[in-house]
Design a protein around this motif. Structure first.
Motif, short mmCIF file in Angstrom:
data_model
loop_
_atom_site.label_atom_id
_atom_site.label_comp_id
_atom_site.label_asym_id
_atom_site.label_seq_id
_atom_site.Cartn_x
_atom_site.Cartn_y
_atom_site.Cartn_z
N GLY A 43 0.82 -1.21 0.00
CA GLY A 43 0.00 0.00 0.00
C GLY A 43 0.85 1.25 0.00
O GLY A 43 2.01 1.25 0.42
N GLN A 232 -5.65 -4.62 -1.27
CA GLN A 232 -6.14 -3.30 -0.84
C GLN A 232 -7.67 -3.26 -0.70
O GLN A 232 -8.19 -2.48 0.08
N ALA A 266 0.06 -2.79 5.33
CA ALA A 266 -0.93 -1.75 5.06
C ALA A 266 -1.98 -1.71 6.17
O ALA A 266 -2.39 -0.64 6.62
#
Ligand code: GDP
Length: 301
Positions: A43, A232, A266
């Motif tokens: 990320g 993500q 992330a």
């Protein structure tokens, strides 16, 4: 592989050696590392942080390859361990002779039921008195699924046979049973409907109210089960759950089949939540307590 990371490995060690083998880490080399991190779904936020930290260090000194790699590993470990500086306890082990209640949340398909089975198995192996509450009453199949995992892990499952049962009622029954049996760890399966954040919040807060009322001395943890293969996209789900539940950590599943293991970084960076366990397979033994050291070693290798 120590953490069973499968495809998640970046192969970064060899690439790093090739990059820094030509001389001190320069701008081009840093860009290459950046690309590798983004590829592994670390990320933007976490990658920026890693790269900036790396660049700061390299501003005043040049590092030989081995040291550059060791330093990068340290940055990644520190990032993963950061939540422990912010009040999350590092040892995520249910206290013996206490009543621990772990609420398991996550969208359908994330691996919640499987993780509950694996956790129950782990608890049994460690001689905990464990019980499962099948409070995902929304899907009939979910209750059946959790019962199968109860059998596999030799753990009793408290479920309500009626249709459209209130999940909080199941939790109520489960706490009654747990209290009678001196249960040390109660694992609560919850519904994973993300479509309606308001419902999700209401359901979870109702469950918590029941727990607070009926088991005021219980140690409550709330774990989000997250599918690592979503990368993500999973992070966006996580944000909704982080708002709806007072999460105390994340279980990252399916790391065995994912090239996106970097999403762990992330998650920690963006949500500030510690990773507690990782799932690396469909079998009952395929769950490990998270270790930043082992994770980073596996990730970079
Ligand atoms: P739930 O809907 O969140 O309860 O998800 P399930 O526990 O039913 O899991 C969904 C699917 O993911 C099942 O086919 C599981 O076998 C699989 N699964 C769960 N955890 C893992 C894991 O760590 N690795 C792999 N490869 N598959 C997993």
């Amino acid at each position: 592989l120590r953490q069973g990371l499968g495809k998640t490995r970046l192969g970064l060690i060899n690439q790093l050696k090739a990059i820094v083998g030509q001389g001190p880490l320069n701008k081009d080399a840093v860009f290459e590392i950046e690309a590798l991190l983004l590829q592994a779904d670390v990320g933007i936020e976490a990658t920026d942080f890693v790269i900036e930290t790396l660049q700061q260090k390299l501003r005043d000194e040049t590092l030989p390859p081995e040291e550059a790699i060791a330093y990068l590993k340290q940055i990644l470990r520190d990032l993963l361990d950061k939540p422990y500086e912010n009040g999350y306890k590092p040892d995520f082990i249910p206290e013996k002779d206490q009543f621990n209640i772990w609420l398991m949340t996550g969208v359908n398909g994330a691996g919640k039921t499987t993780t509950i089975g694996k956790l129950a198995h782990l608890a049994q192996k460690s001689d905990y008195r464990c019980l499962i509450a099948a409070a995902d009453t929304f899907r009939a199949a979910a209750v059946e699924q959790v019962k199968i995992w109860g059998q596999r892990s030799n753990t009793d499952v408290i479920a309500n046979p009626g249709k459209n049962t209130d999940p909080a009622a199941v939790v109520f029954d489960a706490i009654t049973a747990a209290t009678a049996r001196n249960t040390e760890l109660l694992l609560v399966d919850t519904a994973g409907r993300l479509q309606n954040k308001k419902n999700l919040m209401e359901e979870l807060s109702k469950i918590r109210r029941i727990i607070d009322k009926k088991a005021p001395n219980a140690q409550i943890e709330s774990l989000l089960v997250l599918d690592a293969t979503l990368g993500q996209n999973g992070l966006r789900q996580a944000e909704v759950f982080a708002e709806a539940a007072q999460l105390s950590g994340v279980v990252l599943t399916k790391l065995d089949g994912s090239a996106k293991g970097g999403v762990a970084l992330a998650v920690v960076k963006q949500l500030g939540l510690p990773i507690r366990f990782i799932g690396a397979g469909e079998g009952i033994e395929d769950l490990r307590p998270f270790s930043s050291y082992e994770f980073v070693e596996a990730l970079l290798n």
